[in-house]
Scaffold this active site. Structure first.
Site, mmCIF file in Angstrom:
data_model
loop_
_atom_site.group_PDB
_atom_site.id
_atom_site.type_symbol
_atom_site.label_atom_id
_atom_site.label_comp_id
_atom_site.label_asym_id
_atom_site.label_seq_id
_atom_site.Cartn_x
_atom_site.Cartn_y
_atom_site.Cartn_z
ATOM 1 N N ASP A 33 0.889 -1.252 0.016
ATOM 2 C CA ASP A 33 0.151 0.032 -0.001
ATOM 3 C C ASP A 33 0.794 1.138 0.004
ATOM 4 O OD1 ASP A 33 0.867 -0.117 2.835
ATOM 5 O OD2 ASP A 33 -0.836 1.468 3.273
ATOM 6 N N GLU A 34 2.060 1.129 -0.189
ATOM 7 C CA GLU A 34 2.887 2.284 -0.294
ATOM 8 C C GLU A 34 4.005 2.355 -1.417
ATOM 9 O OE1 GLU A 34 5.432 3.443 2.873
ATOM 10 O OE2 GLU A 34 4.660 1.674 3.905
HETATM 11 MG MG LIG Z 1 -0.498 2.510 4.808
#
Ligand SMILES: [Mg+2]
Length: 432
Positions: free
Chosen positions: A125-126
Protein backbone atom coordinates in the site's frame (compact mmCIF):
# COMPACT_ATOMS: atom_id res chain seq x y z
CA UNK A 1 -12.63 15.40 -5.92
CA UNK A 2 -13.29 17.56 -8.94
CA UNK A 3 -10.95 18.84 -11.59
CA UNK A 4 -11.50 22.37 -10.22
CA UNK A 5 -10.18 21.28 -6.83
CA UNK A 6 -7.10 19.87 -8.50
CA UNK A 7 -6.19 23.01 -10.39
CA UNK A 8 -7.10 25.26 -7.46
CA UNK A 9 -4.76 23.41 -5.15
CA UNK A 10 -2.10 23.59 -7.87
CA UNK A 11 -2.44 27.36 -8.21
CA UNK A 12 -2.32 27.96 -4.46
CA UNK A 13 1.22 26.63 -4.52
CA UNK A 14 2.54 29.51 -6.59
CA UNK A 15 4.47 32.09 -4.56
CA UNK A 16 4.48 35.84 -5.26
CA UNK A 17 7.70 35.61 -7.24
CA UNK A 18 6.09 33.01 -9.53
CA UNK A 19 8.05 30.13 -8.06
CA UNK A 20 6.13 27.09 -6.93
CA UNK A 21 6.69 25.48 -3.57
CA UNK A 22 7.04 22.09 -5.31
CA UNK A 23 9.84 23.27 -7.64
CA UNK A 24 12.67 20.73 -7.37
CA UNK A 25 10.43 18.24 -5.52
CA UNK A 26 9.93 15.37 -7.97
CA UNK A 27 9.79 12.60 -5.34
CA UNK A 28 6.38 11.45 -4.11
CA UNK A 29 5.69 9.05 -1.27
CA UNK A 30 2.16 7.72 -1.62
CA UNK A 31 0.65 5.75 1.26
CA UNK A 32 -2.87 4.35 1.52
CA UNK A 33 -4.74 5.31 4.71
CA UNK A 34 -5.52 2.36 7.04
CA UNK A 35 -5.20 0.18 3.96
CA UNK A 36 -6.72 -3.20 4.94
CA UNK A 37 -9.52 -1.56 6.91
CA UNK A 38 -10.28 0.88 4.05
CA UNK A 39 -10.48 -2.02 1.57
CA UNK A 40 -13.07 -3.71 3.84
CA UNK A 41 -15.16 -0.55 4.16
CA UNK A 42 -15.61 -0.33 0.38
CA UNK A 43 -18.18 -3.15 0.51
CA UNK A 44 -19.49 -2.17 3.99
CA UNK A 45 -20.41 1.52 3.78
CA UNK A 46 -22.58 1.13 6.90
CA UNK A 47 -19.35 0.77 8.94
CA UNK A 48 -17.87 4.09 7.80
CA UNK A 49 -17.17 6.43 10.70
CA UNK A 50 -17.10 3.53 13.18
CA UNK A 51 -14.08 2.06 14.98
CA UNK A 52 -13.17 -0.90 12.74
CA UNK A 53 -10.12 -3.14 12.78
CA UNK A 54 -8.89 -6.02 10.69
CA UNK A 55 -7.28 -8.77 12.66
CA UNK A 56 -7.13 -12.40 13.67
CA UNK A 57 -9.72 -13.52 16.21
CA UNK A 58 -8.83 -15.95 18.97
CA UNK A 59 -6.70 -15.63 22.07
CA UNK A 60 -3.50 -14.83 20.21
CA UNK A 61 -4.95 -12.58 17.51
CA UNK A 62 -3.43 -9.17 16.86
CA UNK A 63 -4.65 -6.01 15.13
CA UNK A 64 -3.39 -5.84 11.53
CA UNK A 65 -5.06 -2.55 10.60
CA UNK A 66 -7.20 0.02 12.40
CA UNK A 67 -9.38 2.82 11.04
CA UNK A 68 -8.62 6.31 12.31
CA UNK A 69 -11.84 6.12 14.38
CA UNK A 70 -10.40 3.06 16.19
CA UNK A 71 -7.04 4.79 16.63
CA UNK A 72 -8.77 7.52 18.66
CA UNK A 73 -9.26 4.88 21.35
CA UNK A 74 -5.55 4.09 21.37
CA UNK A 75 -5.94 1.00 19.19
CA UNK A 76 -3.09 0.42 16.75
CA UNK A 77 -1.69 -2.35 14.59
CA UNK A 78 0.34 -5.15 16.20
CA UNK A 79 -1.70 -4.68 19.42
CA UNK A 80 -3.14 -7.89 20.96
CA UNK A 81 -6.82 -8.21 20.08
CA UNK A 82 -7.84 -8.63 23.72
CA UNK A 83 -6.30 -5.30 24.66
CA UNK A 84 -7.87 -3.56 21.66
CA UNK A 85 -11.31 -4.77 22.71
CA UNK A 86 -10.76 -3.57 26.26
CA UNK A 87 -9.80 -0.11 25.01
CA UNK A 88 -12.83 0.04 22.70
CA UNK A 89 -15.65 -2.38 23.56
CA UNK A 90 -17.76 -1.39 20.52
CA UNK A 91 -14.87 -2.23 18.15
CA UNK A 92 -15.94 -3.96 14.91
CA UNK A 93 -13.50 -6.77 14.10
CA UNK A 94 -13.23 -8.09 10.55
CA UNK A 95 -11.14 -11.10 9.46
CA UNK A 96 -8.40 -10.31 6.93
CA UNK A 97 -8.98 -10.98 3.22
CA UNK A 98 -5.55 -10.84 1.64
CA UNK A 99 -6.83 -11.68 -1.83
CA UNK A 100 -8.88 -8.47 -1.71
CA UNK A 101 -5.92 -6.37 -0.50
CA UNK A 102 -3.67 -7.78 -3.24
CA UNK A 103 -6.25 -6.95 -5.89
CA UNK A 104 -6.75 -3.37 -4.64
CA UNK A 105 -2.96 -2.98 -4.40
CA UNK A 106 -2.55 -4.01 -8.04
CA UNK A 107 -5.09 -1.34 -9.04
CA UNK A 108 -3.29 1.31 -7.01
CA UNK A 109 0.13 0.39 -8.41
CA UNK A 110 -1.34 0.53 -11.93
CA UNK A 111 -2.39 4.14 -11.25
CA UNK A 112 1.19 4.92 -10.15
CA UNK A 113 2.73 3.28 -13.23
CA UNK A 114 0.36 5.22 -15.45
CA UNK A 115 1.94 8.38 -14.00
CA UNK A 116 5.58 7.21 -14.28
CA UNK A 117 7.44 3.93 -14.76
CA UNK A 118 9.78 5.03 -11.95
CA UNK A 119 7.81 3.41 -9.12
CA UNK A 120 9.44 1.80 -6.08
CA UNK A 121 6.84 -0.16 -4.10
CA UNK A 122 7.64 -0.49 -0.38
CA UNK A 123 4.69 -2.72 0.48
CA UNK A 124 1.19 -3.51 -0.80
CA UNK A 125 0.00 0.00 0.00
CA UNK A 126 2.89 2.45 -0.35
CA UNK A 127 5.44 3.46 -2.95
CA UNK A 128 7.93 6.11 -3.97
CA UNK A 129 7.45 7.73 -7.36
CA UNK A 130 9.89 9.92 -9.29
CA UNK A 131 7.69 12.17 -11.44
CA UNK A 132 10.48 14.27 -13.04
CA UNK A 133 9.65 12.95 -16.48
CA UNK A 134 5.88 13.42 -16.11
CA UNK A 135 5.84 17.12 -15.23
CA UNK A 136 5.60 18.36 -18.84
CA UNK A 137 2.69 16.05 -19.54
CA UNK A 138 0.76 16.16 -16.25
CA UNK A 139 1.78 19.31 -14.39
CA UNK A 140 3.90 20.14 -11.34
CA UNK A 141 4.47 17.48 -8.64
CA UNK A 142 1.76 18.75 -6.26
CA UNK A 143 -0.78 18.72 -9.09
CA UNK A 144 0.29 15.17 -9.99
CA UNK A 145 -0.09 14.23 -6.32
CA UNK A 146 -3.69 15.52 -6.35
CA UNK A 147 -4.37 13.60 -9.57
CA UNK A 148 -3.13 10.42 -7.90
CA UNK A 149 -5.28 11.05 -4.83
CA UNK A 150 -8.35 11.66 -6.98
CA UNK A 151 -7.77 8.60 -9.16
CA UNK A 152 -7.10 6.24 -6.25
CA UNK A 153 -10.30 7.50 -4.64
CA UNK A 154 -12.42 7.29 -7.80
CA UNK A 155 -11.04 3.98 -9.09
CA UNK A 156 -10.36 2.08 -5.87
CA UNK A 157 -12.72 3.75 -3.39
CA UNK A 158 -10.04 4.36 -0.75
CA UNK A 159 -8.06 7.41 0.34
CA UNK A 160 -4.32 7.95 0.39
CA UNK A 161 -1.82 10.52 1.59
CA UNK A 162 1.04 11.93 -0.47
CA UNK A 163 4.31 13.51 0.65
CA UNK A 164 6.08 15.63 -1.99
CA UNK A 165 9.76 16.50 -1.54
CA UNK A 166 13.20 16.63 -3.11
CA UNK A 167 14.31 13.34 -1.51
CA UNK A 168 12.80 10.01 -0.60
CA UNK A 169 13.13 10.21 3.16
CA UNK A 170 11.69 13.72 3.40
CA UNK A 171 8.76 12.68 1.15
CA UNK A 172 8.08 9.77 3.51
CA UNK A 173 8.20 12.01 6.58
CA UNK A 174 5.87 14.44 4.83
CA UNK A 175 3.23 11.78 4.13
CA UNK A 176 3.47 10.56 7.74
CA UNK A 177 2.70 14.08 8.95
CA UNK A 178 -0.15 14.66 6.50
CA UNK A 179 -2.11 11.47 7.31
CA UNK A 180 -4.93 10.68 6.75
CA UNK A 181 -6.31 11.79 3.36
CA UNK A 182 -3.75 14.57 2.99
CA UNK A 183 -1.02 16.11 0.89
CA UNK A 184 2.10 17.85 2.15
CA UNK A 185 4.81 19.52 0.08
CA UNK A 186 8.15 20.18 1.78
CA UNK A 187 9.80 22.84 -0.41
CA UNK A 188 13.45 22.17 -1.22
CA UNK A 189 14.61 25.32 0.58
CA UNK A 190 12.64 24.48 3.73
CA UNK A 191 13.88 20.91 4.27
CA UNK A 192 16.22 21.80 7.15
CA UNK A 193 13.54 23.87 8.91
CA UNK A 194 11.13 20.95 8.48
CA UNK A 195 13.57 18.32 9.76
CA UNK A 196 15.29 19.94 12.72
CA UNK A 197 12.35 20.09 15.20
CA UNK A 198 11.50 16.38 14.58
CA UNK A 199 12.47 13.75 17.18
CA UNK A 200 15.57 11.68 16.28
CA UNK A 201 13.37 8.60 15.87
CA UNK A 202 11.88 10.16 12.72
CA UNK A 203 15.13 9.64 10.81
CA UNK A 204 15.36 6.68 8.51
CA UNK A 205 17.28 3.83 10.10
CA UNK A 206 16.93 5.05 13.69
CA UNK A 207 15.40 2.18 15.63
CA UNK A 208 14.92 1.85 19.36
CA UNK A 209 18.55 0.94 20.04
CA UNK A 210 20.03 3.85 18.10
CA UNK A 211 17.49 6.19 19.66
CA UNK A 212 18.70 5.10 23.12
CA UNK A 213 22.33 5.75 22.16
CA UNK A 214 21.43 9.19 20.82
CA UNK A 215 19.44 10.04 23.96
CA UNK A 216 22.47 9.08 26.06
CA UNK A 217 24.45 11.66 24.06
CA UNK A 218 21.75 14.19 24.90
CA UNK A 219 20.47 14.30 21.32
CA UNK A 220 16.68 14.47 21.12
CA UNK A 221 15.89 16.24 17.87
CA UNK A 222 17.17 15.97 14.32
CA UNK A 223 18.57 19.49 14.80
CA UNK A 224 20.63 18.21 17.76
CA UNK A 225 22.18 15.58 15.48
CA UNK A 226 22.83 18.14 12.77
CA UNK A 227 24.80 20.31 15.17
CA UNK A 228 26.87 17.47 16.61
CA UNK A 229 30.34 16.95 15.08
CA UNK A 230 30.36 13.96 12.72
CA UNK A 231 33.35 12.52 14.65
CA UNK A 232 31.22 12.31 17.79
CA UNK A 233 28.42 10.53 15.94
CA UNK A 234 30.91 8.15 14.32
CA UNK A 235 32.52 7.32 17.69
CA UNK A 236 29.11 6.57 19.22
CA UNK A 237 27.41 4.75 16.35
CA UNK A 238 30.18 3.52 14.02
CA UNK A 239 31.32 5.07 10.74
CA UNK A 240 28.40 3.97 8.52
CA UNK A 241 25.53 4.92 10.83
CA UNK A 242 27.28 8.08 12.08
CA UNK A 243 27.87 9.51 8.63
CA UNK A 244 24.45 8.38 7.42
CA UNK A 245 22.65 10.21 10.24
CA UNK A 246 24.76 13.35 9.87
CA UNK A 247 23.80 13.53 6.18
CA UNK A 248 20.10 12.84 6.78
CA UNK A 249 19.96 15.50 9.52
CA UNK A 250 20.88 18.07 6.86
CA UNK A 251 18.40 16.63 4.38
CA UNK A 252 21.04 14.90 2.27
CA UNK A 253 19.76 11.60 0.85
CA UNK A 254 21.37 10.54 -2.42
CA UNK A 255 19.15 7.51 -2.91
CA UNK A 256 17.00 7.72 -6.01
CA UNK A 257 13.75 5.89 -6.64
CA UNK A 258 14.76 2.30 -7.39
CA UNK A 259 12.50 0.33 -9.67
CA UNK A 260 12.65 -3.40 -8.82
CA UNK A 261 14.45 -5.46 -11.47
CA UNK A 262 12.09 -6.91 -14.02
CA UNK A 263 9.77 -3.92 -13.91
CA UNK A 264 12.00 -1.48 -15.74
CA UNK A 265 10.38 -1.97 -19.09
CA UNK A 266 7.64 -0.79 -21.38
CA UNK A 267 6.18 -3.28 -23.82
CA UNK A 268 3.31 -3.86 -26.19
CA UNK A 269 2.24 -7.06 -27.85
CA UNK A 270 -0.47 -8.08 -30.24
CA UNK A 271 -2.20 -11.39 -30.86
CA UNK A 272 -3.16 -11.65 -34.50
CA UNK A 273 -6.86 -12.34 -35.21
CA UNK A 274 -5.58 -15.38 -37.12
CA UNK A 275 -2.07 -16.85 -37.40
CA UNK A 276 0.22 -14.93 -39.74
CA UNK A 277 3.13 -16.17 -41.87
CA UNK A 278 3.69 -13.13 -44.12
CA UNK A 279 6.93 -11.34 -43.12
CA UNK A 280 5.59 -8.05 -44.46
CA UNK A 281 2.58 -8.19 -42.19
CA UNK A 282 4.87 -9.05 -39.28
CA UNK A 283 7.25 -6.17 -40.11
CA UNK A 284 4.30 -3.80 -40.22
CA UNK A 285 3.08 -5.05 -36.84
CA UNK A 286 6.58 -4.67 -35.36
CA UNK A 287 6.66 -1.08 -36.62
CA UNK A 288 3.27 -0.31 -35.11
CA UNK A 289 4.24 -1.84 -31.74
CA UNK A 290 7.63 -0.08 -31.76
CA UNK A 291 5.97 3.28 -32.30
CA UNK A 292 3.48 2.57 -29.55
CA UNK A 293 6.23 1.60 -27.10
CA UNK A 294 8.36 4.65 -28.03
CA UNK A 295 5.39 6.97 -27.65
CA UNK A 296 4.79 5.57 -24.15
CA UNK A 297 8.50 6.06 -23.34
CA UNK A 298 8.28 9.72 -24.38
CA UNK A 299 5.04 10.26 -22.50
CA UNK A 300 6.74 8.87 -19.38
CA UNK A 301 9.87 10.95 -19.95
CA UNK A 302 12.14 7.90 -20.03
CA UNK A 303 14.43 6.23 -22.57
CA UNK A 304 15.60 2.63 -22.73
CA UNK A 305 18.63 0.77 -23.98
CA UNK A 306 17.60 -2.83 -24.54
CA UNK A 307 15.09 -3.74 -27.23
CA UNK A 308 13.53 -7.19 -27.25
CA UNK A 309 10.98 -8.98 -29.31
CA UNK A 310 8.68 -11.81 -28.39
CA UNK A 311 7.44 -14.26 -30.98
CA UNK A 312 4.75 -16.84 -30.24
CA UNK A 313 4.20 -19.61 -32.75
CA UNK A 314 0.91 -21.23 -33.73
CA UNK A 315 1.69 -24.09 -31.30
CA UNK A 316 2.08 -21.53 -28.44
CA UNK A 317 5.83 -22.06 -28.09
CA UNK A 318 7.43 -18.67 -27.47
CA UNK A 319 10.88 -17.20 -27.97
CA UNK A 320 12.38 -13.82 -27.10
CA UNK A 321 15.45 -12.09 -28.50
CA UNK A 322 17.05 -8.88 -27.30
CA UNK A 323 19.81 -6.47 -28.19
CA UNK A 324 21.35 -3.68 -26.16
CA UNK A 325 21.95 -0.43 -28.06
CA UNK A 326 24.96 1.86 -27.83
CA UNK A 327 22.83 4.55 -26.22
CA UNK A 328 19.35 5.00 -24.81
CA UNK A 329 16.48 5.74 -27.13
CA UNK A 330 12.84 6.81 -27.10
CA UNK A 331 12.61 6.82 -30.89
CA UNK A 332 10.12 4.47 -32.54
CA UNK A 333 12.14 4.14 -35.74
CA UNK A 334 15.19 3.02 -33.81
CA UNK A 335 13.23 0.56 -31.72
CA UNK A 336 11.71 -0.76 -34.94
CA UNK A 337 14.96 -1.13 -36.80
CA UNK A 338 16.34 -3.21 -33.91
CA UNK A 339 13.14 -5.22 -33.51
CA UNK A 340 13.11 -5.92 -37.24
CA UNK A 341 16.77 -7.01 -37.24
CA UNK A 342 16.06 -9.35 -34.34
CA UNK A 343 13.06 -10.82 -36.14
CA UNK A 344 14.87 -11.20 -39.47
CA UNK A 345 17.82 -12.89 -37.71
CA UNK A 346 15.47 -15.64 -36.55
CA UNK A 347 15.23 -16.76 -40.19
CA UNK A 348 11.70 -18.00 -39.69
CA UNK A 349 10.83 -18.26 -43.39
CA UNK A 350 7.09 -18.74 -43.33
CA UNK A 351 6.48 -20.03 -39.80
CA UNK A 352 2.96 -19.27 -38.58
CA UNK A 353 2.85 -16.79 -35.71
CA UNK A 354 0.10 -16.10 -33.18
CA UNK A 355 1.64 -13.09 -31.50
CA UNK A 356 4.51 -10.63 -31.65
CA UNK A 357 5.64 -8.20 -28.97
CA UNK A 358 8.17 -5.40 -28.60
CA UNK A 359 9.74 -4.40 -25.30
CA UNK A 360 12.21 -1.68 -24.29
CA UNK A 361 14.00 -2.00 -20.95
CA UNK A 362 16.96 -0.59 -19.07
CA UNK A 363 14.99 2.63 -18.59
CA UNK A 364 16.50 5.89 -17.36
CA UNK A 365 15.11 9.37 -17.17
CA UNK A 366 15.16 10.83 -20.69
CA UNK A 367 16.92 13.97 -19.41
CA UNK A 368 19.90 11.79 -18.45
CA UNK A 369 19.93 10.16 -21.86
CA UNK A 370 19.31 13.25 -24.00
CA UNK A 371 22.84 14.55 -24.11
CA UNK A 372 23.98 11.24 -25.50
CA UNK A 373 21.14 11.13 -28.00
CA UNK A 374 22.10 14.54 -29.37
CA UNK A 375 25.34 13.06 -30.70
CA UNK A 376 23.38 10.55 -32.76
CA UNK A 377 22.39 12.82 -35.63
CA UNK A 378 20.31 10.30 -37.60
CA UNK A 379 18.12 9.63 -34.56
CA UNK A 380 17.71 13.30 -33.84
CA UNK A 381 15.72 13.81 -37.01
CA UNK A 382 13.38 10.94 -36.23
CA UNK A 383 13.08 12.03 -32.63
CA UNK A 384 11.90 15.50 -33.68
CA UNK A 385 9.48 14.02 -36.20
CA UNK A 386 8.01 11.68 -33.63
CA UNK A 387 7.74 14.45 -31.06
CA UNK A 388 5.77 16.43 -33.63
CA UNK A 389 3.46 13.43 -33.96
CA UNK A 390 3.12 13.34 -30.15
CA UNK A 391 2.07 16.98 -30.17
CA UNK A 392 -0.41 16.45 -33.00
CA UNK A 393 -1.89 13.44 -31.24
CA UNK A 394 -2.17 15.39 -28.01
CA UNK A 395 -4.28 17.94 -29.92
CA UNK A 396 -6.25 15.79 -32.33
CA UNK A 397 -6.31 12.38 -30.65
CA UNK A 398 -4.43 9.14 -30.83
CA UNK A 399 -3.94 7.68 -34.28
CA UNK A 400 -4.73 10.97 -36.01
CA UNK A 401 -1.23 11.03 -37.53
CA UNK A 402 0.04 7.81 -39.02
CA UNK A 403 3.03 7.06 -41.20
CA UNK A 404 1.91 7.45 -44.82
CA UNK A 405 3.79 4.29 -45.74
CA UNK A 406 3.95 1.88 -42.88
CA UNK A 407 6.98 -0.20 -43.72
CA UNK A 408 9.94 1.52 -45.34
CA UNK A 409 13.07 -0.61 -45.48
CA UNK A 410 15.47 0.29 -42.68
CA UNK A 411 18.15 1.45 -45.14
CA UNK A 412 16.10 3.16 -47.81
CA UNK A 413 15.41 6.88 -47.35
CA UNK A 414 11.76 7.51 -46.63
CA UNK A 415 11.40 10.25 -49.21
CA UNK A 416 7.63 10.38 -48.84
CA UNK A 417 7.99 12.35 -45.63
CA UNK A 418 6.52 9.35 -43.88
CA UNK A 419 5.05 11.00 -40.81
CA UNK A 420 1.99 12.71 -42.22
CA UNK A 421 4.11 15.07 -44.29
CA UNK A 422 6.49 15.96 -41.45
CA UNK A 423 9.91 15.59 -43.02
CA UNK A 424 12.59 14.46 -40.57
CA UNK A 425 15.82 16.38 -40.92
CA UNK A 426 17.83 13.18 -41.28
CA UNK A 427 15.65 10.50 -42.75
CA UNK A 428 17.77 7.46 -41.88
CA UNK A 429 16.65 5.41 -38.91
CA UNK A 430 19.87 3.34 -38.79
CA UNK A 431 21.87 3.18 -35.62
CA UNK A 432 25.21 4.02 -37.24
MG1 LIG B 1 -0.38 2.71 4.73
Amino acid sequence: MTQADVSASGDSRVAHDGRREDDGCPILHVDMDAFYASCELRSRPELRGKPVIVGGEGSRGVVTAATYEARKYGVHSAMPMSRAKRLCPQLVVLPPDFELYTAVSAGVMAVFRDITPLVEPLSLDEAFLDVSGSIRRLGPPAVIAEQIRARVHDEQGITCTVGVASTKFVAKLASTQAKPDGLLVVPADRVVAFLHPLPVGALWGVGEKTEEQLTRLGLRTVGDIAHTPVDTLVRALGPAAGQHLAALAWGRDPRGVEVPEGEKSISNEETFPRDVDDPEVIHRELLRLSEKVASRLRRAGVAGRTVSIKVRFADFSTITRSRTLRSHTDVGREVYSTARDLYDALGLQRARLRLVGVKVEGLVEAADATRQMLFDEPELGWREAEQAVDRAEARFGRGSVRPARLVPGPEEPDDHGGFGGIQPTAPRPGRG
